[in-house]
Design a protein around this motif. Structure first.
Motif, PDB file in Angstrom:
ATOM      1  N   LYS A   1      -0.396  10.869  -4.278  1.00 27.18           N
ATOM      2  CA  LYS A   1       0.020  12.275  -4.330  1.00 27.18           C
ATOM      3  C   LYS A   1      -1.190  13.208  -4.263  1.00 27.18           C
ATOM      4  N   ALA A   2      -2.296  12.792  -4.850  1.00 27.06           N
ATOM      5  CA  ALA A   2      -3.513  13.592  -4.758  1.00 27.06           C
ATOM      6  C   ALA A   2      -4.018  13.642  -3.320  1.00 27.06           C
ATOM      7  N   TYR A   3      -3.981  12.512  -2.617  1.00 26.51           N
ATOM      8  CA  TYR A   3      -4.414  12.488  -1.221  1.00 26.51           C
ATOM      9  C   TYR A   3      -3.509  13.359  -0.364  1.00 26.51           C
ATOM     10  N   GLN A   4      -2.193  13.266  -0.575  1.00 24.26           N
ATOM     11  CA  GLN A   4      -1.271  14.107   0.189  1.00 24.26           C
ATOM     12  C   GLN A   4      -1.547  15.586  -0.052  1.00 24.26           C
ATOM     13  N   ALA A   5      -1.739  15.957  -1.311  1.00 25.42           N
ATOM     14  CA  ALA A   5      -1.996  17.360  -1.631  1.00 25.42           C
ATOM     15  C   ALA A   5      -3.294  17.843  -1.005  1.00 25.42           C
ATOM     16  N   ALA A   6      -4.336  17.007  -1.035  1.00 22.97           N
ATOM     17  CA  ALA A   6      -5.613  17.377  -0.422  1.00 22.97           C
ATOM     18  C   ALA A   6      -5.468  17.533   1.086  1.00 22.97           C
ATOM     19  N   LEU A   7      -4.750  16.618   1.709  1.00 19.87           N
ATOM     20  CA  LEU A   7      -4.545  16.698   3.157  1.00 19.87           C
ATOM     21  C   LEU A   7      -3.760  17.947   3.526  1.00 19.87           C
TER      22      LEU A   7
ATOM     23  N   LYS B   1      -3.993   1.383  -2.782  1.00 18.95           N
ATOM     24  CA  LYS B   1      -3.221   0.317  -3.407  1.00 18.95           C
ATOM     25  C   LYS B   1      -1.918   0.872  -3.964  1.00 18.95           C
ATOM     26  N   LYS B   2      -0.842   0.165  -3.738  1.00 19.80           N
ATOM     27  CA  LYS B   2       0.484   0.651  -4.115  1.00 19.80           C
ATOM     28  C   LYS B   2       0.579   0.921  -5.611  1.00 19.80           C
TER      29      LYS B   2
ATOM     30  N   GLU C   1       2.799  13.293   4.914  1.00 19.95           N
ATOM     31  CA  GLU C   1       3.967  12.656   4.305  1.00 19.95           C
ATOM     32  C   GLU C   1       3.531  11.428   3.517  1.00 19.95           C
ATOM     33  N   ILE C   2       4.251  11.148   2.445  1.00 18.90           N
ATOM     34  CA  ILE C   2       4.014   9.930   1.675  1.00 18.90           C
ATOM     35  C   ILE C   2       4.998   8.858   2.111  1.00 18.90           C
ATOM     36  N   ASN C   3       4.475   7.725   2.534  1.00 17.47           N
ATOM     37  CA  ASN C   3       5.255   6.531   2.861  1.00 17.47           C
ATOM     38  C   ASN C   3       6.454   6.799   3.772  1.00 17.47           C
ATOM     39  N   PRO C   4       6.223   7.417   4.946  1.00 12.07           N
ATOM     40  CA  PRO C   4       7.329   7.590   5.895  1.00 12.07           C
ATOM     41  C   PRO C   4       7.666   6.263   6.563  1.00 12.07           C
TER      42      PRO C   4
ATOM     43  N   TYR D   1       0.819  -1.205   0.000  1.00 14.92           N
ATOM     44  CA  TYR D   1       0.000   0.000   0.000  1.00 14.92           C
ATOM     45  C   TYR D   1       0.857   1.261   0.000  1.00 14.92           C
ATOM     46  N   ASP D   2       0.271   2.350  -0.507  1.00  8.98           N
ATOM     47  CA  ASP D   2       0.848   3.681  -0.389  1.00  8.98           C
ATOM     48  C   ASP D   2       0.091   4.448   0.684  1.00  8.98           C
ATOM     49  N   PHE D   3       0.808   5.314   1.398  1.00 12.19           N
ATOM     50  CA  PHE D   3       0.246   6.034   2.534  1.00 12.19           C
ATOM     51  C   PHE D   3       0.453   7.537   2.402  1.00 12.19           C
ATOM     52  N   ALA D   4      -0.564   8.306   2.771  1.00 13.25           N
ATOM     53  CA  ALA D   4      -0.456   9.752   2.943  1.00 13.25           C
ATOM     54  C   ALA D   4      -0.914  10.054   4.374  1.00 13.25           C
TER      55      ALA D   4
END
Length: 315
Positions: A272-278, A265-266, A305-308, A143-146
């Protein structure tokens, strides 16, 4: 004209106010000032064009953000059902609403079980999961995380005892309830392994289908403590008056501050869209208002942060 959000509730059992045992929902709302009605009057935000531009065209054209919420048995104040027993509400739901609005989308909240949440993300049934999901190194394989909130966990026991938990040795020989498949479970399992190596007895781990069963076991003495998300435990301690927090820890282990994240899903091109929205809702203040609304301002982060780094594979 503001669009009406879509709400879908999948496979939900009948739900008492999770985390409050047999107390009626209205009582909990009165005690804490939390609105548990279906009419939430949520904090809102506006579309952020830069964040929306990062979305794949198919999602922009669809106009909805399909959100998986793995809190089918209820977890106050994170995700649970309103007094009408059908409307999903809570901190995680409010954050999902903000992100969807910042992306110019309508949120389609689909409540499911914790286990089925990840199946839904894997199959792309859900665009994203908002469900108090901790970043872990194992999960980052799929998975990818924001990120959007600090992750703290806590132990809850009956009020009035002298037992406190400062580390793994303090659970030796005790009976602890924990959610299956959670980072809390992994930390407890790791502590058991360390205790066995040190010649100490392992804790007995118990699993329950929902929080009402967990708290019945705690009140009857069948378990010594419950290990769960700090917001849920803090809420129950305040509303029940019968329990207390006896230890609080980072959800990523002793050397790292745990973080909660929007989960997708990875490599599907969405993180990146979720990170920008957050980051947009953090900047405009709506994020802080949501956290204050659910009494978790102390878990705020200053940026997504993305995938810390997350809970290690071995901790």
């Amino acid at each position: 004209m503001k669009k009406t959000p879509l709400i879908a509730v999948a496979g939900l059992p009948l739900l008492a106010l999770a985390g409050c045992g047999a107390e009626p929902q209205a009582t909990a709302a009165t005690d804490t000032g939390v609105n548990t009605s279906a009419d939430q009057k949520r904090v809102t935000t506006t579309k952020n064009d830069a964040a929306a531009a990062l979305l794949p065209a198919k999602i922009r054209d669809r106009g909805t953000l399909i959100v998986g919420g793995g809190f089918g048995s209820g977890s106050v104040p994170l995700g649970f059902l309103a007094d009408d027993n059908k409307t999903p509400i809570g901190l995680e739901v409010d954050i999902a609403y903000l992100v969807a609005e910042a992306l110019g989308l309508r949120p389609d909240i689909q409540v499911t079980s914790w286990e089925n949440l990840f199946i839904g993300i894997d199959s792309a049934k859900y665009d994203v999961g908002f469900s108090n999901i901790t970043v872990t190194e194992k999960r980052q394989q799929k998975y990818d995380f924001a990120t959007y909130r600090k992750d703290d966990i806590a132990f809850e026991a009956k009020k009035g005892g002298s037992w406190k938990i400062a580390g793994g040795k303090d659970v030796a020989g005790k009976t602890i309830a924990v959610g299956s498949g959670t980072n809390q479970e992994k930390i407890l399992v790791d502590w058991n392994e360390a205790n066995i190596k040190a010649g100490l007895p392992a804790a007995t781990i118990k699993y329950f289908q929902n929080q009402s069963d967990t708290y019945l076991a705690l009140s009857s003495g069948r378990i010594d403590a419950y290990l769960g998300p700090n917001p849920s435990i803090a809420y129950h301690v305040k509303t029940s008056g019968q329990t207390e927090t006896i230890g609080k820890f980072s959800g990523a282990g002793p050397t790292l501050q745990g973080l909660i994240a929007a989960t997708t899903k990875k490599d599907n091109g969405l993180v990146k869209a979720y990170q920008a929205a957050l980051n947009a809702v953090i900047a405009d203040g709506s994020y802080a208002k949501v956290l204050a609304r659910w009494n978790v301002s102390n878990e705020a982060v200053t940026t997504s942060e993305i995938n810390p780094p997350g809970l290690p594979l071995t901790s």
